[in-house]
Design an enzyme around this catalytic site. Structure first.
Site, short mmCIF file in Angstrom:
data_model
loop_
_atom_site.label_atom_id
_atom_site.label_comp_id
_atom_site.label_asym_id
_atom_site.label_seq_id
_atom_site.Cartn_x
_atom_site.Cartn_y
_atom_site.Cartn_z
CD GLU A 129 24.18 6.28 8.41
OE1 GLU A 129 24.58 5.34 9.12
OE2 GLU A 129 23.01 6.43 8.08
CB ALA A 270 26.81 0.88 16.94
CG HIS A 305 19.90 -1.04 15.06
ND1 HIS A 305 18.61 -0.57 14.91
CD2 HIS A 305 20.66 -0.24 14.29
CE1 HIS A 305 18.62 0.47 14.10
NE2 HIS A 305 19.85 0.68 13.70
CD GLU A 306 24.48 -0.40 14.46
OE1 GLU A 306 24.55 -0.19 13.25
OE2 GLU A 306 23.87 0.37 15.25
CD GLU A 328 19.28 3.78 10.67
OE1 GLU A 328 18.99 2.96 11.54
OE2 GLU A 328 20.42 3.85 10.17
N1 0A1 Z 1 23.41 4.14 11.09
C1 0A1 Z 1 23.74 4.04 12.46
C2 0A1 Z 1 23.71 5.29 13.24
C3 0A1 Z 1 24.67 6.35 12.92
C4 0A1 Z 1 24.27 7.44 12.21
C5 0A1 Z 1 25.08 8.52 11.99
C6 0A1 Z 1 26.33 8.44 12.50
O1 0A1 Z 1 27.16 9.52 12.35
C7 0A1 Z 1 26.61 10.71 12.00
C8 0A1 Z 1 26.79 7.36 13.20
C9 0A1 Z 1 25.94 6.29 13.40
C10 0A1 Z 1 22.70 3.18 13.12
O2 0A1 Z 1 21.52 3.35 12.88
O3 0A1 Z 1 23.05 2.35 13.92
ZN ZN Z 2 20.43 1.97 12.30
#
Ligand code: 0A1
Ligand code: ZN
Length: 883
Positions: A129, A270, A305-306, A328
């Site tokens: 991501e 994370a 959260h994860e 999110e």
């Molecule tokens: N989706 C993850 C957060 C996350 C977003 C971007 C990243 O790399 C650019 C890494 C992690 C969360 O909300 O936990």
């Molecule tokens: Zn998240």
């Protein structure tokens, strides 16, 4: 406007240009050969055309890839059949359905961006991501392309005994050259950003969770073997989160295995990859000797959260990155609810609101202000913001207030049901809540499209003759970049009116037949409106915006005695705290003025008496008391100044803390003593509250800088059996001039030098020190052997903490702090643009300062802007600052 030498003409991506993909990828077969210097990736993609009208070219994303070969339906493609450029691979003529096989070579060991496939501590891991998958292989790297993945990993068995990817393990075996392989299959279609791979030498802890329908889920947690004694809390948190999501949202886990891997080098907190979460080790590893109570809470929150993303994010994902808050905002709201349920809901709300008002409000008032659903971006990684996450969560919370718990649950059930397996928009989310509740949320949707923090100006009038009480409310929202005018929002305003005994009055609005006792939610819709309450026997004390029911700034002219009354009596505990904060803000800002005018500073005696009474109160929630005793942060106070004066804020705030300590020394000392631990270390809400309040007392006492207190502090530092108490003591000792400071810092380093996460704390405390020589010390520490520019935790612990968490020293009028930050942004950018962009954001509020500071910060921004080949990450932030 400044002419900026831009990186390879960065393109702006606009929401309005969204088009559904021309092609879909149904299945992905990946084959990784992980080597010591290089890795080869073979992918086999089953692709089909979606657009019927014509045969558009197939444009695959790809970055930093060495293309080795391409075959279409088994035929090797000739160079003339495709075009390669640094960010894509275009095939001009492709059939309606076909198989594409691509072989690429990548260099994970040299990948310092920590995006795509990279190594951390000698182990392989991925971060896809938002757009990291394209750094692994050519692909339609966008969240609305969802495919079924099969992944085979081949690597040296000795070095990489553990080979993991998403889904279920379907095959494994040995090869003759000391290599082994594992084959994983994920039955759920997913976007590429949820792909993950891990290979390494890791210790595993196993557990099990039985879902409410009786399915057994294996829980595997992997850490480096020297951290094996720090996994229990994360595992226990995971099981609590799994049970909570079943109870509160009716969501069950869907695979037979759930894996968590902790790595030391990670750009964020994370990542929720399907069935294989990868975590920054900071949010997994804990034992009482090394982790503070706050660390424990953060771990529980991030683990939850994860996990919650498995439904809000993975089963239902985002159509495009403009919809990021779909997953999110909703997931942050869910983790906030979960954490509130684990301890004190009032304290959790106070923490979340503090965070929002300190950082998100600042973002919303600066050059990077953007709607929760942004309209455009240059680099999507710059939009993992406080606005998308925290304000996004506040929007979901408002929906919760508007629909009530049952209506909200019906809405989320419909949302998950309707969109399972799809990539959707924030609008789809609102629509599901709307449909399940037969409600019109069209005006409410503006929360997603309008940036800026709305302001509510409220006046009140009591009519004794008619026994009516009127609240007149006017809403406005300041202009933000690209949005000069704002339309009125639909705002839930939770309120109560208190009688002279502090009891909530029954509330009946004009036209209603029955009254509601306790909190009720007013729905604001107009720019200006009035609410008239009937049968109000005496002038009440208004408790407005209870539990912070909307992310707004509230202006209401309360008299000081009304605030003191609310602080003592409000039934809404959040608002009790808020009344104290408002008093403190008012007092501090008054003294800031005196300070600026060179007048002597005198602290209001009523405030001192109130603090004394709070200390003596028998309130059982000691964490709550500690929050009431905490003065607003320097950043939050800055929000109230037209021209921010960091010195005046800092000096005044210190003066008040010192004055309270002087006036209430005995009480602080007695409370500190009374709260001495009895029995063994425990980590339950009561004990955590006790530690928090006791350490608050210690903090105040240390303001007096007396030898006896210093030695008491050192005593705590030396003898505490947990990191919370150690850090509380050390964080006070780093401010002082006396010899205790050096001794403590050295002792701490000697004891913990092998523990990287603890050393991060050591860096941070020094970066946050009030001492005049802090910048010099921070500069020195950048050369310390434990500091590594390639490790984001180290950068955040030292440079991030100094520039974002120590306003008094960062904003030194000489501009030295700014120059230091500029240097490090430029040093870091070629290595890790994402983290460099986060660092440079410390300059975002530059226009809020005096002219001297403005010029000095602007000079740094221009210097960075002029540097050839800055990344588009940094370019976007800097250019928006200079626009
Ligand atoms: N989706 C993850 C957060 C996350 C977003 C971007 C990243 O790399 C650019 C890494 C992690 C969360 O909300 O936990
Ligand atoms: Zn998240």
């Amino acid at each position: 406007m400044l002419e900026i030498e831009s990186p390879a003409s960065p393109q702006t991506i606009d929401l309005k240009d969204y088009k559904i993909p021309d092609y879909y990828i149904e299945t992905v077969d990946l084959h990784f050969e992980l080597g010591e210097k290089q890795t080869t990736v073979r992918s086999r993609l089953a692709i089909s055309r979606y657009s019927e009208a014509k045969a558009p070219p197939l444009v695959l994303n790809g970055e930093a890839l060495e293309l080795l070969s391409i075959q279409l339906d088994g035929q090797v493609l000739d160079k003339k059949d495709y075009q390669q450029n640094p960010e894509s691979l275009t095939l001009f003529q492709v059939p309606e359905r076909f198989t594409l096989e691509i072989e690429t070579r990548i260099y994970p060991q040299d990948n310092t961006t920590l995006s795509g496939l990279y190594t951390s501590g000698g182990n392989f891991c991925t971060q896809c991501e938002a757009e990291g998958f394209r750094r692994i292989t050519y692909f339609l790297d966008r969240p609305d392309v969802m495919a079924r993945y099969t992944t085979t990993i081949v690597a040296d068995k000795k070095k990489y005994p553990v080979l993991l990817s998403n889904g279920n393990l379907v095959a494994q075996g040995e090869e003759d050259n000391g290599h082994h392989f594992a084959k994983w299959q994920d039955p759920f279609p997913k976007p590429s950003y949820l792909f993950a791979l891990v290979a390494g030498d890791l210790a595993r802890i196993e557990d099990e969770f039985v879902t409410r329908s009786g399915r057994k889920v294996a829980l595997h947690m992997y850490v480096q073997s020297h951290n094996r004694d720090k996994r229990e809390h994360a595992m226990a948190s995971l099981k609590r989160a799994m049970a909570w999501d079943e109870q509160v949202y009716g969501r069950e886990y869907d695979l037979d295995i759930y894996m968590i891997v902790a790595v030391d080098d990670f750009n964020m907190g994370a990542m929720e990859n399907k069935g294989l979460n990868i975590f920054n080790s900071k949010y997994v590893l804990a034992k009482p000797e090394t982790a503070t109570d706050t660390d424990y809470e953060n771990i529980e929150g991030v683990i939850a959260h994860e996990y919650f993303h498995n439904w809000s994010g993975n089963r239902v994902t985002c159509r495009d990155w403009f919809q990021l808050s779909l997953k999110e905002g909703f997931t942050v709201f869910r983790d906030q609810q979960f954490s509130a349920d684990q301890g004190s809901p009032a304290v959790k709300r106070i923490q979340d609101v503090n965070h929002l008002r300190t950082y998100q409000f600042r973002e919303d008032a600066g050059p990077m202000a953007h709607p929760v659903r942004p309209e455009s971006y240059v680099e999507v990684n710059n939009f993992y913001t406080m606005t998308v996450y925290e304000k996004g969560a506040e929007i979901v919370r408002m929906l919760y207030h508007l629909l009530g718990p049952e209506g909200f649950r019906q809405g989320t059930d419909l949302y998950f049901d309707r969109h399972d397996g799809q990539a959707v928009t924030t609008d789809d989310f609102v629509k599901a809540l709307e449909d399940a509740n037969a409600l019109d949320l069209s005006q409410f949707r503006r929360w997603y499209s309008q940036a800026g923090t709305p302001e509510l100006r409220i006046s009140r009038a009591y009519d004794a003759e008619k026994s009516t009480y009127t609240l007149k409310i006017k809403q406005t929202c300041p202009p933000t970049p690209g949005q000069p005018h704002k339309a009125p929002l639909h705002i839930p305003l939770a309120i109560g009116l208190l009688d002279s005994q502090g009891e909530d009055l029954p509330l009946r609005l004009a036209g209603e037949t029955t009254a509601v006792t306790g909190t009720r939610v007013l729905e604001l819709r107009q720019e200006e409106e009035a609410f008239v309450f009937h049968d109000i026997p005496c002038e009440p004390a208004p408790s407005l915006l209870r539990s912070f029911s909307a992310p707004v700034k509230l202006y209401l002219d309360l008299r000081d005695e009304e605030r003191y009354f609310l602080l003592a009596h409000d039934k809404d505990r959040f608002n009790r705290w808020e009344a104290g904060q408002q008093l403190a803000v008012k007092i501090i800002l008054g003294l800031v003025k005196d300070y600026q005018q060179g007048k002597p500073l005198v602290l209001d005696s009523a405030f001192i008496e109130t603090v004394g009474r709070i200390l003596e109160s028998d309130e059982p929630d000691q964490a709550f008391v500690a929050h009431i005793l905490a003065l607003p942060s320097e950043h939050y106070l800055a929000e109230f100044m037209a021209v921010i004066d960091p010195d005046a804020i800092h000096e005044t705030r210190c003066f008040i803390r010192r004055s309270l300590a002087k006036a209430l020394q005995e009480l602080f000392a007695a409370t500190y003593q009374a709260l001495t631990k009895t029995g063994a270390y425990r980590r339950d809400p009561k004990e955590m509250g006790r530690r928090k309040l006791r350490n608050t007392c210690l903090g105040y006492l240390m303001e007096l800088d007396e030898p006896d207190i210093r030695s008491q502090c050192l005593q705590q530092f030396n003898h505490a059996d947990n990191m919370t108490d150690v850090i509380a003591a050390l964080s006070r000792l780093v401010d002082i001039e006396g010899p205790e400071r050096k001794i403590a810092l050295q002792t701490f380093y000697d004891k913990w030098q092998e523990d990287s996460l603890v050393i991060d704390k050591w860096f941070t405390l020094q970066a946050l020190s009030r001492r005049q020589d802090t910048l010099a010390r921070v500069q020195e520490l950048t050369h310390h052997p434990a500091f590594k520019l390639t490790n984001p935790n180290k950068v955040r612990a030292l440079i991030g903490a100094f520039s974002q968490g120590n306003p008094a020293r960062f904003h030194d009028p000489s501009g030295k702090g700014y120059g230091f930050l500029g240097d490090y942004v430029l040093k870091l950018d070629p290595l890790n643009p994402q983290v460099a962009a986060r660092l440079v954001s410390a300059f975002n509020p530059w226009q809020r300062y005096d002219q001297n500071r403005q010029e000095l910060m602007k000079a740094q921004l221009e210097r960075i802007a002029k540097t050839p080949q800055i990344s588009k990450d940094v370019y976007e932030i800097v250019s928006k600052n200079l626009a």
